[in-house]
Design a protein around this motif. Sequence first.
Motif, PDB file in Angstrom:
ATOM      1  N   VAL A 240      10.294 -28.559  61.098  1.00 63.89           N
ATOM      2  CA  VAL A 240      11.365 -28.172  59.998  1.00 63.89           C
ATOM      3  C   VAL A 240      11.850 -26.757  60.342  1.00 63.89           C
ATOM      4  CG1 VAL A 240      11.706 -27.564  57.760  1.00 63.89           C
ATOM      5  CG2 VAL A 240      10.614 -29.611  58.221  1.00 63.89           C
ATOM      6  N   LEU A 241      10.919 -25.773  60.858  1.00 58.59           N
ATOM      7  CA  LEU A 241      11.257 -24.619  61.423  1.00 58.59           C
ATOM      8  C   LEU A 241      12.085 -24.721  62.809  1.00 58.59           C
ATOM      9  CD1 LEU A 241       8.172 -22.535  60.579  1.00 58.59           C
ATOM     10  CD2 LEU A 241      10.275 -23.003  59.301  1.00 58.59           C
ATOM     11  N   ARG A 242      11.906 -25.617  63.571  1.00 56.65           N
ATOM     12  CA  ARG A 242      12.852 -25.766  64.771  1.00 56.65           C
ATOM     13  C   ARG A 242      14.154 -26.254  64.277  1.00 56.65           C
ATOM     14  NH1 ARG A 242      12.490 -26.916  70.537  1.00 56.65           N
ATOM     15  NH2 ARG A 242      13.470 -29.101  70.965  1.00 56.65           N
ATOM     16  N   HIS A 243      14.120 -26.891  63.506  1.00 55.33           N
ATOM     17  CA  HIS A 243      15.537 -27.630  62.738  1.00 55.33           C
ATOM     18  C   HIS A 243      16.281 -26.392  62.241  1.00 55.33           C
ATOM     19  CE1 HIS A 243      14.348 -31.531  63.979  1.00 55.33           C
ATOM     20  NE2 HIS A 243      13.646 -31.729  62.740  1.00 55.33           N
ATOM     21  N   THR A 244      15.498 -25.616  61.524  1.00 59.57           N
ATOM     22  CA  THR A 244      16.142 -24.455  61.027  1.00 59.57           C
ATOM     23  C   THR A 244      16.777 -23.655  61.998  1.00 59.57           C
ATOM     24  OG1 THR A 244      14.491 -24.790  59.089  1.00 59.57           O
ATOM     25  CG2 THR A 244      15.638 -22.508  59.270  1.00 59.57           C
ATOM     26  N   PHE A 245      16.009 -23.360  62.937  1.00 57.18           N
ATOM     27  CA  PHE A 245      16.613 -22.308  64.239  1.00 57.18           C
ATOM     28  C   PHE A 245      17.939 -22.869  64.390  1.00 57.18           C
ATOM     29  CE2 PHE A 245      16.819 -22.362  68.594  1.00 57.18           C
ATOM     30  CZ  PHE A 245      17.140 -20.757  68.774  1.00 57.18           C
ATOM     31  N   ALA A 246      17.893 -24.277  64.805  1.00 55.75           N
ATOM     32  CA  ALA A 246      19.119 -24.708  65.601  1.00 55.75           C
ATOM     33  C   ALA A 246      20.222 -24.789  64.734  1.00 55.75           C
ATOM     34  CB  ALA A 246      18.490 -26.422  66.147  1.00 55.75           C
ATOM     35  N   THR A 247      20.009 -25.075  63.196  1.00 47.79           N
ATOM     36  CA  THR A 247      20.975 -25.299  62.357  1.00 47.79           C
ATOM     37  C   THR A 247      21.412 -23.705  62.010  1.00 47.79           C
ATOM     38  OG1 THR A 247      19.715 -27.078  61.511  1.00 47.79           O
ATOM     39  CG2 THR A 247      21.486 -25.983  60.082  1.00 47.79           C
ATOM     40  N   ALA A 248      20.791 -22.930  61.954  1.00 46.78           N
ATOM     41  CA  ALA A 248      21.091 -21.366  61.762  1.00 46.78           C
ATOM     42  C   ALA A 248      21.985 -20.967  62.890  1.00 46.78           C
ATOM     43  CB  ALA A 248      19.978 -20.654  61.690  1.00 46.78           C
ATOM     44  N   MET A 249      21.743 -21.305  64.249  1.00 49.62           N
ATOM     45  CA  MET A 249      22.379 -20.918  65.397  1.00 49.62           C
ATOM     46  C   MET A 249      23.868 -21.453  65.496  1.00 49.62           C
ATOM     47  SD  MET A 249      20.653 -19.092  67.619  1.00 49.62           S
ATOM     48  CE  MET A 249      21.052 -19.433  69.318  1.00 49.62           C
ATOM     49  N   LEU A 250      23.920 -22.807  65.133  1.00 45.68           N
ATOM     50  CA  LEU A 250      25.120 -23.478  65.137  1.00 45.68           C
ATOM     51  C   LEU A 250      25.917 -23.013  63.595  1.00 45.68           C
ATOM     52  CD1 LEU A 250      26.347 -25.871  66.770  1.00 45.68           C
ATOM     53  CD2 LEU A 250      25.671 -27.567  64.855  1.00 45.68           C
ATOM     54  N   ASN A 251      25.505 -22.676  62.698  1.00 48.82           N
ATOM     55  CA  ASN A 251      26.016 -22.130  61.503  1.00 48.82           C
ATOM     56  C   ASN A 251      26.841 -20.834  61.933  1.00 48.82           C
ATOM     57  OD1 ASN A 251      25.955 -24.221  59.943  1.00 48.82           O
ATOM     58  ND2 ASN A 251      23.954 -23.502  59.096  1.00 48.82           N
ATOM     59  N   ASN A 252      26.215 -20.245  63.050  1.00 52.77           N
ATOM     60  CA  ASN A 252      26.569 -18.750  63.273  1.00 52.77           C
ATOM     61  C   ASN A 252      27.343 -18.806  64.602  1.00 52.77           C
ATOM     62  OD1 ASN A 252      25.675 -16.877  61.303  1.00 52.77           O
ATOM     63  ND2 ASN A 252      23.933 -17.966  61.337  1.00 52.77           N
ATOM     64  N   GLU A 253      28.064 -20.174  64.788  1.00 48.11           N
ATOM     65  CA  GLU A 253      28.936 -20.427  65.865  1.00 48.11           C
ATOM     66  C   GLU A 253      28.548 -20.178  67.393  1.00 48.11           C
ATOM     67  OE1 GLU A 253      32.480 -17.900  65.403  1.00 48.11           O
ATOM     68  OE2 GLU A 253      32.870 -18.726  63.308  1.00 48.11           O
ATOM     69  N   ALA A 254      27.052 -20.475  67.668  1.00 45.13           N
ATOM     70  CA  ALA A 254      26.286 -20.573  68.799  1.00 45.13           C
ATOM     71  C   ALA A 254      26.990 -21.724  69.512  1.00 45.13           C
ATOM     72  CB  ALA A 254      24.996 -20.511  68.785  1.00 45.13           C
ATOM     73  N   ASN A 255      27.149 -21.561  70.980  1.00 48.75           N
ATOM     74  CA  ASN A 255      27.632 -22.710  71.788  1.00 48.75           C
ATOM     75  C   ASN A 255      26.447 -23.928  71.865  1.00 48.75           C
ATOM     76  OD1 ASN A 255      27.399 -23.931  74.730  1.00 48.75           O
ATOM     77  ND2 ASN A 255      29.624 -23.330  74.237  1.00 48.75           N
ATOM     78  N   LEU A 256      27.105 -25.033  71.709  1.00 45.43           N
ATOM     79  CA  LEU A 256      26.057 -26.107  71.766  1.00 45.43           C
ATOM     80  C   LEU A 256      25.292 -26.417  72.868  1.00 45.43           C
ATOM     81  CD1 LEU A 256      25.338 -28.402  69.551  1.00 45.43           C
ATOM     82  CD2 LEU A 256      26.957 -29.809  70.563  1.00 45.43           C
ATOM     83  N   ASN A 257      25.752 -26.038  73.831  1.00 43.43           N
ATOM     84  CA  ASN A 257      25.135 -26.106  75.313  1.00 43.43           C
ATOM     85  C   ASN A 257      24.046 -25.046  75.368  1.00 43.43           C
ATOM     86  OD1 ASN A 257      25.866 -28.278  77.092  1.00 43.43           O
ATOM     87  ND2 ASN A 257      27.677 -27.414  77.061  1.00 43.43           N
ATOM     88  N   ALA A 258      24.430 -23.792  74.740  1.00 40.54           N
ATOM     89  CA  ALA A 258      23.140 -22.800  74.669  1.00 40.54           C
ATOM     90  C   ALA A 258      22.237 -23.357  73.859  1.00 40.54           C
ATOM     91  CB  ALA A 258      23.914 -21.658  74.191  1.00 40.54           C
ATOM     92  N   ILE A 259      22.487 -23.667  72.896  1.00 40.35           N
ATOM     93  CA  ILE A 259      21.123 -24.385  71.855  1.00 40.35           C
ATOM     94  C   ILE A 259      20.530 -25.503  72.583  1.00 40.35           C
ATOM     95  CG2 ILE A 259      20.950 -25.392  69.552  1.00 40.35           C
ATOM     96  CD1 ILE A 259      23.488 -24.181  68.628  1.00 40.35           C
ATOM     97  N   LYS A 260      21.081 -26.195  73.235  1.00 47.46           N
ATOM     98  CA  LYS A 260      20.576 -27.328  74.026  1.00 47.46           C
ATOM     99  C   LYS A 260      19.583 -26.666  75.071  1.00 47.46           C
ATOM    100  CE  LYS A 260      21.604 -30.591  77.938  1.00 47.46           C
ATOM    101  NZ  LYS A 260      20.931 -29.669  78.736  1.00 47.46           N
ATOM    102  N   GLU A 261      19.754 -25.761  75.816  1.00 48.75           N
ATOM    103  CA  GLU A 261      18.820 -25.186  76.546  1.00 48.75           C
ATOM    104  C   GLU A 261      17.827 -24.330  76.148  1.00 48.75           C
ATOM    105  OE1 GLU A 261      19.282 -25.442  79.885  1.00 48.75           O
ATOM    106  OE2 GLU A 261      20.909 -26.723  79.587  1.00 48.75           O
TER     107      GLU A 261
END
Length: 293
Positions: A240-261
């Motif tokens: 759930v914390l891993r999901h929280t990290f990814a969602t927070a990154m995306l909500n703050n306009e992080a690049n999807l490919n960067a999140i993937k890496e």
Amino acid sequence: MLIDSFLNYLQFEKNYSKKTINSYRVDLIQLESYAKDCNEELTLINVDTDIIRQWIVNLLSKGYTASSVNRKLSSLRTFYKFFLIKKEVSSDPARKVTGPKKKKPLPVFLKETDINKILDETEFKEGFLGVRDRMIIEMFYATGIRLSELIGLDDADINLNDSLIKVTGKRNKQRLIPFGSELKESILKYLSIRNETITTWPEAFFVKETGERLYSALVERLVKRQISKVVTLKKRSPHVLRHTFATAMLNNEANLNAIKEILGHASLAATEVYTHTTFEELKNVYKLAHPRA
């Protein structure tokens, strides 16, 4: 007669349970009833593929889930396979029918306010254990690493000078995860109290009071305990914390490919699920905020 013959086969030759046999009975009678509503002359023997497709659409419109509908389709295929062998039907009208796709559940995540409460407002244990446990929560949230990756971390994997963590993920693939000044301060605090508390110098970064490496169940328990203090989610796991990290990154306009890496996903498709999560959150905000929603 046909249904009874088939059900007897399931009971006496296949040794199916009464509950399973009754499910088959319900499915077959349900289709036969629908077919007769369309045309009184239709039976299970002469229904065609179009009727079965219409029946599926009808079931979905009544609120049946994809899993339930696919189970009913499985019942039909078994039924027609049985009568094909007995040569009482010439074809299987359900063979070319594709069942509805199951809707994948969206990842469960914590809101930013909730994760901040866990880190800044909830109580942790005293001394080394409290600092370690908070460090674990923060590490999950700040880096998005998996449970197995976290307990596998060694001191040598933490590069404080360059603010990088080397992670060994699935299939032993390694990746580097950057981290910020806040996590760096927490790491230094943790290392200081750990090295004062633990008498034997550990190779593992996260350890028990004995100096031994942590194990999965221990980390799962402490994460569940801390999450339970602020939310009542059914899932309260490290993931759930891993999901929280990814969602927070995306909500703050992080690049999807960067999140993937950073997450170590093999394909972008695995990361794209978080775009659906944030869109659902956006819809909920709209419904609550807009006067005519």
